[in-house]
Design a protein around this motif. Structure first.
Motif, mmCIF file in Angstrom:
data_model
loop_
_atom_site.group_PDB
_atom_site.id
_atom_site.type_symbol
_atom_site.label_atom_id
_atom_site.label_comp_id
_atom_site.label_asym_id
_atom_site.label_seq_id
_atom_site.Cartn_x
_atom_site.Cartn_y
_atom_site.Cartn_z
ATOM 1 N N LEU A 194 17.742 38.417 153.370
ATOM 2 C CA LEU A 194 17.054 39.102 152.284
ATOM 3 C C LEU A 194 17.876 38.990 151.011
ATOM 4 N N PRO A 195 17.266 39.151 149.844
ATOM 5 C CA PRO A 195 18.059 39.143 148.597
ATOM 6 C C PRO A 195 19.144 40.212 148.636
ATOM 7 N N LYS A 196 20.288 39.919 148.057
ATOM 8 C CA LYS A 196 21.403 40.866 148.081
ATOM 9 C C LYS A 196 21.015 42.208 147.469
ATOM 10 N N ASP A 197 20.204 42.174 146.433
ATOM 11 C CA ASP A 197 19.811 43.414 145.759
ATOM 12 C C ASP A 197 18.782 44.215 146.546
ATOM 13 N N ALA A 198 18.268 43.654 147.638
ATOM 14 C CA ALA A 198 17.201 44.321 148.387
ATOM 15 C C ALA A 198 17.664 45.611 149.050
ATOM 16 N N PHE A 199 18.979 45.845 149.069
ATOM 17 C CA PHE A 199 19.514 47.058 149.690
ATOM 18 C C PHE A 199 19.961 48.080 148.641
ATOM 19 N N SER A 200 19.577 47.851 147.399
ATOM 20 C CA SER A 200 19.910 48.781 146.326
ATOM 21 C C SER A 200 18.831 49.845 146.203
ATOM 22 N N ILE A 201 19.235 51.039 145.817
ATOM 23 C CA ILE A 201 18.277 52.119 145.606
ATOM 24 C C ILE A 201 17.296 51.722 144.502
ATOM 25 N N GLY A 202 16.008 51.898 144.787
ATOM 26 C CA GLY A 202 14.985 51.658 143.776
ATOM 27 C C GLY A 202 14.614 50.204 143.568
ATOM 28 N N ASN A 222 10.012 40.931 143.314
ATOM 29 C CA ASN A 222 9.172 40.247 142.330
ATOM 30 C C ASN A 222 8.701 38.926 142.926
ATOM 31 N N MET A 223 8.062 38.105 142.142
ATOM 32 C CA MET A 223 7.464 36.873 142.669
ATOM 33 C C MET A 223 8.500 35.866 143.157
ATOM 34 N N SER A 224 9.766 36.049 142.807
ATOM 35 C CA SER A 224 10.811 35.127 143.272
ATOM 36 C C SER A 224 11.677 35.752 144.366
ATOM 37 N N SER A 225 11.185 36.828 144.980
ATOM 38 C CA SER A 225 11.917 37.506 146.059
ATOM 39 C C SER A 225 11.364 37.061 147.406
ATOM 40 N N TYR A 226 12.259 36.616 148.305
ATOM 41 C CA TYR A 226 11.810 36.061 149.575
ATOM 42 C C TYR A 226 12.606 36.607 150.760
ATOM 43 N N LEU A 227 11.925 36.680 151.887
ATOM 44 C CA LEU A 227 12.569 36.772 153.192
ATOM 45 C C LEU A 227 12.749 35.336 153.664
ATOM 46 N N VAL A 228 13.994 34.910 153.869
ATOM 47 C CA VAL A 228 14.271 33.532 154.287
ATOM 48 C C VAL A 228 14.527 33.532 155.789
#
Length: 303
Positions: free
Chosen positions: A64-72, A76-82
């Motif tokens: 997952l994107p590194k920021d996906a574990f940040s509060i809030g 966006n359209m460039s965010s992926y589960l790889v």
């Protein structure tokens, strides 16, 4: 109040029965850690695929994107589960909710609708597992999957087997490994929280604890299926560690006068009481674990 233990590791499993992610901190949600078991692979009948039948799922890695574990954080359209697996091209699944709704998805006793991740993901898992398969995402807007109300009324999960959190102690794992010819890593047991600094198996008797500032209840000892016998590095199975666990962790040994004598227990299923206001909170490695109350014996624990 002195801490009885501390959080050593945090794990979550975005796709049910696939490889987990180890993180230094993770936001809590009303269904457990954010992203935990938010996806599941289903067969042609819509039933969940797990390592019990498809051990190759153990080799499916997710990122997952590194920021996906940040509060809030919001995708966006460039965010992926790889998604990656041996012999397969990399698969990218958009984290923005797909538009298709798939009816007739079932996980154990629950059935409902889910969000279908589309033809490319379906072909990827069909090719990998060698049978018709689809990847679906929990439909949070339309569905609620409650946990067993006999144990934890009012709580819910996404595609977890039963409860929002599974806690295991390092001492319990170390004690087991001292008895095994070949030690096993913690990934055999797929916990969400690994704690350290307490006596082996004392977590079984934790009735009410605080992790950091959050209140947790132990609601049910975790009865283990065949997954702990599957090597998570090569998807091969053996008789261990279950064969050894039977000798000192079965219901027959722990609570001989009650039902469930044939089960084998390792870890404690938990719920968190501080998550119903809708706001996200964070648990971090190193957070202290305070024991507020304990069960007097295994006869008092739920199994």
């Amino acid at each position: 109040m002195a801490a009885e233990a501390k959080v050593k590791s945090i794990f979550l499993y975005p796709i049910k029965s696939c490889r987990g992610i180890s993180v230094s901190e993770a936001p809590l949600s009303s269904t457990g850690f954010r992203w935990d078991r938010q996806w599941v692979v289903v067969n042609a009948k819509g039933r969940a695929c797990t390592q019990r039948v498809d051990p190759k799922l153990a080799l499916v890695e997710v990122e997952l994107p590194k920021d996906a574990f940040s509060i809030g954080w919001k995708p966006n359209m460039s965010s992926y589960l790889v998604i990656r697996a041996p012999g397969m091209d990399e698969l990218k699944v958009s984290l923005c909710n797909p538009p298709q709704i798939c009816d007739g998805v079932s996980v154990w006793e629950w059935s409902g609708s889910a969000l279908d991740e589309g033809a490319e993901a379906a072909k990827w898992f069909t090719d990998y597992l060698g049978k018709p398969s689809r990847l679906v995402r929990f439909n949070e807007e339309l569905e609620i999957r409650p946990v067993d109300s006999d144990y934890a009324p009012g709580f819910r999960v996404m595609f977890s087997d039963g409860y929002p959190f599974l806690l295991v102690s390092q001492g319990s794992l170390d004690t087991l490994n001292e008895l095994l010819k070949e030690p096993v890593p913690i990934n055999r047991f797929r916990p969400n929280l690994l704690v350290d600094g307490c006596e082996p198996f004392i977590e079984d008797l934790w009735k009410e604890i605080k992790i950091g500032n959050f209140l947790f209840n132990g609601v049910k000892l975790c009865a283990r299926c065949k997954v702990p016998t599957i090597n998570q590095e090569n998807a091969l199975s053996s008789s261990e560690p279950t064969e050894t666990l039977v000798k000192f962790r079965s219901g027959k040994v722990l609570h001989p006068n009650r039902k469930g004598k044939g089960q084998v227990y390792f870890g404690h299923n938990m719920v968190c009481h501080d998550l119903h206001d809708g706001s996200e909170k964070m648990i971090k490695i190193g957070d202290p674990v305070y024991v507020i109350s304990m069960f007097l014996s295994y006869d008092d624990t739920a199994t």
